[in-house]
Design an enzyme around this catalytic site. Structure first.
Site, short mmCIF file in Angstrom:
data_model
loop_
_atom_site.label_atom_id
_atom_site.label_comp_id
_atom_site.label_asym_id
_atom_site.label_seq_id
_atom_site.Cartn_x
_atom_site.Cartn_y
_atom_site.Cartn_z
N GLU A 143 42.80 9.55 16.53
CA GLU A 143 43.76 10.82 16.75
C GLU A 143 42.88 11.81 17.27
N PRO A 144 43.68 12.84 18.02
CA PRO A 144 42.70 13.85 18.58
C PRO A 144 41.70 14.57 17.74
N SER A 148 35.40 10.02 14.23
CA SER A 148 34.54 9.37 13.31
C SER A 148 35.13 9.62 11.77
N THR A 175 43.26 1.63 23.48
CA THR A 175 43.23 0.51 24.38
C THR A 175 44.53 -0.01 24.65
N ASP A 257 35.14 -4.04 10.39
CA ASP A 257 34.10 -4.97 10.26
C ASP A 257 34.10 -6.20 11.42
N GLU A 259 35.75 -6.06 13.92
CA GLU A 259 35.87 -5.39 15.31
C GLU A 259 34.34 -4.99 15.84
N ARG A 260 33.62 -4.65 14.72
CA ARG A 260 32.23 -4.39 15.23
C ARG A 260 31.53 -5.87 15.52
N GLN A 296 4.72 -6.51 39.38
CA GLN A 296 4.84 -6.67 37.87
C GLN A 296 5.76 -5.97 37.12
N GLY A 363 18.15 -0.10 42.78
CA GLY A 363 17.88 0.87 43.51
C GLY A 363 18.88 1.68 43.68
C1 FAD Z 1 37.65 3.75 26.30
C2 FAD Z 1 37.97 4.11 24.72
C3 FAD Z 1 38.87 3.03 24.15
C4 FAD Z 1 39.06 3.11 22.65
N1 FAD Z 1 40.02 2.19 22.05
C5 FAD Z 1 40.43 2.66 20.86
C6 FAD Z 1 41.70 1.84 20.27
O1 FAD Z 1 42.07 0.91 21.07
N2 FAD Z 1 42.19 2.09 19.19
C7 FAD Z 1 41.50 3.16 18.43
O2 FAD Z 1 42.05 3.50 17.24
N3 FAD Z 1 40.56 4.04 18.87
C8 FAD Z 1 40.12 3.59 20.12
N4 FAD Z 1 38.98 4.46 20.87
C9 FAD Z 1 38.53 5.51 19.82
C10 FAD Z 1 37.08 5.57 19.42
O3 FAD Z 1 37.09 4.55 18.17
C11 FAD Z 1 36.59 6.80 18.98
O4 FAD Z 1 36.42 7.57 20.17
C12 FAD Z 1 35.29 6.85 18.06
O5 FAD Z 1 35.57 6.39 16.80
C13 FAD Z 1 34.63 8.19 18.33
O6 FAD Z 1 35.78 9.30 17.77
P1 FAD Z 1 35.76 10.60 18.45
O7 FAD Z 1 35.93 10.24 19.99
O8 FAD Z 1 36.81 11.52 17.94
O9 FAD Z 1 34.25 11.57 18.31
P2 FAD Z 1 33.92 12.19 17.00
O10 FAD Z 1 34.19 11.50 15.89
O11 FAD Z 1 34.39 13.68 17.42
O12 FAD Z 1 32.27 12.26 17.26
C14 FAD Z 1 31.41 13.06 18.40
C15 FAD Z 1 30.12 12.94 17.99
O13 FAD Z 1 29.65 13.34 16.73
C16 FAD Z 1 29.01 12.49 16.12
N5 FAD Z 1 29.33 12.50 14.56
C17 FAD Z 1 30.61 12.46 13.99
N6 FAD Z 1 30.53 12.55 12.61
C18 FAD Z 1 29.32 12.39 12.25
C19 FAD Z 1 28.54 12.44 11.13
N7 FAD Z 1 29.13 12.56 10.03
N8 FAD Z 1 27.03 12.02 11.33
C20 FAD Z 1 26.49 12.12 12.61
N9 FAD Z 1 27.05 12.40 13.71
C21 FAD Z 1 28.35 12.29 13.38
C22 FAD Z 1 29.64 11.30 16.63
O14 FAD Z 1 28.73 10.02 16.31
C23 FAD Z 1 29.75 11.45 18.04
O15 FAD Z 1 28.48 11.35 18.63
C24 FAD Z 1 38.32 4.23 22.08
C25 FAD Z 1 37.77 5.19 22.58
C26 FAD Z 1 37.40 4.93 23.91
C27 FAD Z 1 36.64 6.02 24.61
C1 FAD Z 2 22.70 9.45 46.00
C2 FAD Z 2 21.55 9.23 46.77
C3 FAD Z 2 20.99 10.17 47.75
C4 FAD Z 2 20.12 9.86 48.59
N1 FAD Z 2 19.66 10.82 49.42
C5 FAD Z 2 18.59 10.46 50.48
C6 FAD Z 2 18.49 11.46 51.58
O1 FAD Z 2 18.95 12.43 51.89
N2 FAD Z 2 17.77 11.02 52.52
C7 FAD Z 2 17.05 9.60 52.58
O2 FAD Z 2 16.40 9.28 53.39
N3 FAD Z 2 17.35 8.82 51.39
C8 FAD Z 2 17.91 9.28 50.31
N4 FAD Z 2 18.21 8.28 49.41
C9 FAD Z 2 17.49 7.05 49.10
C10 FAD Z 2 16.52 7.03 48.30
O3 FAD Z 2 15.22 7.79 48.50
C11 FAD Z 2 16.25 5.52 47.89
O4 FAD Z 2 17.31 5.07 47.32
C12 FAD Z 2 14.89 5.21 47.09
O5 FAD Z 2 13.82 5.63 47.85
C13 FAD Z 2 14.95 3.75 46.72
O6 FAD Z 2 15.03 2.83 47.66
P1 FAD Z 2 16.04 1.82 47.66
O7 FAD Z 2 17.28 2.08 47.23
O8 FAD Z 2 15.95 0.93 49.00
O9 FAD Z 2 15.44 0.72 46.36
P2 FAD Z 2 14.37 -0.22 46.59
O10 FAD Z 2 13.24 0.20 47.22
O11 FAD Z 2 14.95 -1.51 46.99
O12 FAD Z 2 13.93 -0.42 45.10
C14 FAD Z 2 14.81 -1.45 43.93
C15 FAD Z 2 13.65 -1.61 43.04
O13 FAD Z 2 12.61 -2.07 43.03
C16 FAD Z 2 11.44 -1.20 42.65
N5 FAD Z 2 10.29 -1.43 43.47
C17 FAD Z 2 10.24 -1.42 44.70
N6 FAD Z 2 8.91 -1.60 45.05
C18 FAD Z 2 8.19 -1.63 44.20
C19 FAD Z 2 6.80 -1.88 43.79
N7 FAD Z 2 5.88 -2.08 44.82
N8 FAD Z 2 6.50 -1.95 42.47
C20 FAD Z 2 7.19 -1.95 41.30
N9 FAD Z 2 8.66 -1.48 41.65
C21 FAD Z 2 9.10 -1.55 42.93
C22 FAD Z 2 12.02 0.05 42.69
O14 FAD Z 2 11.37 1.02 41.85
C23 FAD Z 2 13.36 -0.15 42.35
O15 FAD Z 2 13.61 -0.45 40.94
C24 FAD Z 2 19.17 8.66 48.43
C25 FAD Z 2 19.70 7.80 47.50
C26 FAD Z 2 20.77 8.01 46.67
C27 FAD Z 2 21.23 6.81 45.58
#
Ligand code: FAD
Ligand code: FAD
Lengths: 404, 245
Positions: A143-144, A148, A175, A257, A259-260, A296, A363
């Site tokens: 609920e809202p 948790s 859901t 249980d 569900e988890r 690597q 990337g």
């Molecule tokens: C896409 C989606 C689908 C869902 N589908 C369903 C569904 O089908 N049916 C249904 O019933 N529910 C559903 N849920 C709800 C879901 O189970 C809840 O969102 C979840 O249990 C968390 O509750 P909350 O969002 O109110 O967060 P909150 O309980 O407000 O938690 C906020 C934060 O506080 C932390 N927190 C809270 N209490 C503690 C504590 N005692 N100690 C430490 N940390 C704590 C939490 O871990 C979390 O990080 C869905 C949620 C989503 C996002």
């Molecule tokens: C939202 C957004 C805004 C951007 N804005 C700009 C912009 O304004 N101007 C611009 O010029 N570019 C821009 N970029 C591009 C950005 O700089 C590139 O996406 C980035 O350099 C990575 O290149 P790629 O996407 O081709 O990934 P790739 O180079 O194909 O890399 C893919 C994966 O391989 C890994 N990898 C590649 N080579 C190696 C290596 N030798 N060793 C280990 N790992 C490697 C990378 O770390 C990565 O995990 C933008 C990108 C995004 C997503």
């Protein structure tokens, strides 16, 4: 491109084979894998772009045998156990996470809960429709003001009035809420008794006291319809109650249980897909004149993702094995409570790490919304939230560990 | 914002001077009141309001490192970073668009271009009437941007003709000026790269698509193939060499 069984896929299949699945389970997984890949995978893009749910998808899933995995065959189900249900969940989620989520809410949270806890009459009334997909199911706990602390803070109430109960309150993040025909709803029937004053009802959504307040706009799992539901003097017959009055807590807790354990499998399927996509991309993408898979530092990521997938799977399957044959009303405490919370905690975090690295390997393209890896990446967070957040899972584990 | 640090006498405030601290406070106030409320809508529509760059220019937040004679603010680099930080705190999307404009494009031109180019472009870039971008990344050249670069610029009389495409270019879809890297001598590898200023109304330039990102929405960002086929530039515009040479 990525469905061809390259060495990576073959290795994965071999590992799965080692989990001594029965021939029947293997057949089911093969079937689900094929239909999910052929039918559900292509739906991803539009579902994600438009928060779109294909109107007759539940019926189609019913025809394909994806619904009612745990329901007896005479009611239209597959007569399998929860382990097989989780394998189905894993496989659907791998090819279409949003369908996996909706399928889980329908098949496990709603259908399986009714099956385990409902009366014969309720089972006969709803399960066949839920198995064929003619009826869509959901579960309303959150609920809202109650997430948790779902049980303690629950404000939705059901008040007895003659042969009826009148439900008032609201549920959120449900859901399938916007498309459901049947919702399993938890309410307080005795506020003074706290968690011991909760009862479960089956609410049909054509009830005039029920309405969908809004369909929510999510960052991930888009397409799986999530809603806020309102109950306003929603009158249901006493026969809609599951089990005895004020016995809802055991339904909730044992359901959670299972569900988890299911959520852990959803994580495994999605993490496995993230690994496949990362492998494919690393092989194809060239920089510095070589495939990035030859570096690597990229190899190190691939190895780490693989370890996350397989450890989550091993732990998840172990927890599921323990769920098989769980007696009705059991769960909610003890070993199974701890184990399923732990597997779910681990799998949620493993998927987070796996998909973060897999997205990184893509990337800049991994940052674009219309790539499959980006969809997986955006789906990530929910798996550490739903079915109890990571913190709630840890609280359960520690409580059980410390219970004398 | 930085109050907390300032109130702890033993902690230096990241060694900011009094003026830098004042600049940060003033910037933060302005950015939060002007921009913060726009975030939700920008995220929805993925559009940057046309009023933003002129507003930044009017307040002196463009051309941060550029000397006043060219219309800039004449700040030191740390001060420019402080403003970038404050702007990103109020709006990550505007912060990134601003950085692509002001650092990647404007500051690059200021540091590396000849005086003719500086006089031609910097005043407009500093008052916000021109929007800048930088195009380095290509579909096949990301991490290996220099080695794998395929965009070429071929000399043709007193023009250069550019062919190729750039991707993921922040501000690409709305830019008036793109600083583009291209290979003028492909056989020389990274040493054969030159930088050009391309005006986006040049026939031969086009934005192939605006990309749909998961974050920083409103940071207009191009383009799986901003084609710059046959862009003709006068030689003198391109008479400066690439920054890394
Ligand atoms: C896409 C989606 C689908 C869902 N589908 C369903 C569904 O089908 N049916 C249904 O019933 N529910 C559903 N849920 C709800 C879901 O189970 C809840 O969102 C979840 O249990 C968390 O509750 P909350 O969002 O109110 O967060 P909150 O309980 O407000 O938690 C906020 C934060 O506080 C932390 N927190 C809270 N209490 C503690 C504590 N005692 N100690 C430490 N940390 C704590 C939490 O871990 C979390 O990080 C869905 C949620 C989503 C996002
Ligand atoms: C939202 C957004 C805004 C951007 N804005 C700009 C912009 O304004 N101007 C611009 O010029 N570019 C821009 N970029 C591009 C950005 O700089 C590139 O996406 C980035 O350099 C990575 O290149 P790629 O996407 O081709 O990934 P790739 O180079 O194909 O890399 C893919 C994966 O391989 C890994 N990898 C590649 N080579 C190696 C290596 N030798 N060793 C280990 N790992 C490697 C990378 O770390 C990565 O995990 C933008 C990108 C995004 C997503």
């Amino acid at each position: 491109m990525n469905v061809q069984a390259g060495p990576g896929m073959a290795a994965l299949a071999a590992i799965k084979a080692n989990y001594s699945l029965t021939p029947e389970q293997r057949q089911i997984v093969d079937h689900v894998d094929r239909v999910a890949r052929e039918i559900l995978h292509p739906l991803q893009e539009k579902m994600d772009a438009e928060e779109w749910w294909p109107e007759d998808l539940f019926r189609q899933m019913g025809e394909l045998g994806l619904l009612g995995i745990t329901a007896p065959e005479e009611l239209g189900g597959s007569g399998q156990n929860e382990f097989t249900q989780a394998l189905v969940s894993e496989t659907i989620s791998k090819w279409n996470p949003a369908v996996g989520l909706s399928h889980g809410a329908h098949d496990n949270l709603c259908l399986n809960n009714i099956l385990r806890n409902g009366s014969d009459e309720q089972v006969r009334k709803y399960v066949p429709g839920l198995c064929s997909g003619e009826l869509v199911g959901a579960l309303g706990l959150t609920e809202p003001g109650a997430g948790s602390d779902a049980l303690g803070s629950m404000a939705t109430s059901a008040v007895r009035d003659g042969n009826d109960y009148v439900i008032n309150g609201s549920k959120i993040y449900i859901t399938n809420g916007p498309i459901a025909d049947v919702i399993l709803v938890y309410t307080k029937t005795d506020k003074a008794k706290g968690a011991k004053g909760i009862s479960a009802f089956i609410v049909e959504t054509d009830n005039p006291g029920f309405k969908v307040a809004q369909k929510l706009d999510k960052m991930g799992f888009r397409g799986s319809p999530t809603g806020e539901l309102v109950f306003e003097d929603c009158r249901v017959p006493a026969s809609a109650m599951i089990g005895a009055e004020n016995s809802g807590v055991s339904v909730v807790m044992s359901g959670l249980d299972l569900e988890r354990a299911m959520v852990a499998s959803v994580c495994v399927g999605m993490a496995e897909r993230a690994l496949e996509l990362a492998l494919d991309y690393a092989r194809i993408r060239e920089q510095f004149g070589k495939p990035i898979a030859s570096f690597q530092m990229v190899q190190s990521k691939l190895a780490e993702i693989y370890v996350e997938v397989e450890t989550a799977r091993a732990f998840g399957y172990r927890a599921l094995a323990a769920c098989v044959g769980l007696p009705k009303g059991a769960g909610g405490r003890g070993e199974i409570h701890k184990l399923t919370a732990a597997a779910c905690l681990y799998a949620g975090e493993a998927f987070n790490k796996a998909v973060t690295e897999a997205c990184h390997i893509h990337g800049g393209s991994g940052y674009m919304q219309d790539t499959e890896i980006n969809r997986l990446y955006r789906a990530n967070k929910l798996l550490e939230i739903g079915a109890g957040t990571s913190e709630v899972r840890k609280i359960i584990i520690a409580e059980e560990l410390l219970r004398a | 914002m930085n109050e907390r640090l300032r109130n702890v006498p033993d902690l230096p405030t990241h060694y900011l001077t009094e003026e830098q601290q004042a600049l940060a406070d003033q910037a933060s106030k302005f950015f939060f009141s002007e921009f913060h409320h726009l975030n939700a809508e920008m995220d929805d529509t993925d559009d940057l309001s046309p009023s933003i760059f002129p507003k930044l220019g009017e307040m002196g937040y463009l051309g941060l490192n550029v000397a006043p004679e060219f219309g800039g603010a004449g700040l030191d680099f740390t001060s420019a970073c402080i403003i970038t930080e404050e702007l990103s705190r109020a709006s990550a999307a505007i912060g990134l668009s601003h950085a692509a404009h002001d650092n990647l494009c404007v500051n690059n031109i200021y540091r590396n271009a000849n005086d003719d180019l500086r006089r031609k472009y910097l005043p407009g870039l500093c008052d916000g009437s021109l929007i800048g971008a930088l195009g380095l990344t290509e579909p096949g050249a990301g991490s290996d941007a220099l080695g794998s670069m395929r965009t070429t610029a071929r000399k043709d009389g007193d023009h250069y003709v550019l062919n190729g495409s750039k991707i993921y270019i922040t501000n690409g879809p709305i830019a008036d000026i793109v600083l583009v890297y291209a290979k003028t001598s492909p056989e020389k590898g990274a040493k054969g790269i030159s930088a050009f200023i391309v005006e986006t109304d040049t026939p031969g330039f086009k934005v192939a698509q605006k990309l749909n990102k998961m974050g920083f929405a409103a940071r207009p960002q191009a383009s799986w193939c901003s084609r710059i086929a046959g862009c003709r530039r006068q030689t003198w515009w391109a008479s400066w060499t690439a920054v890394w040479q």
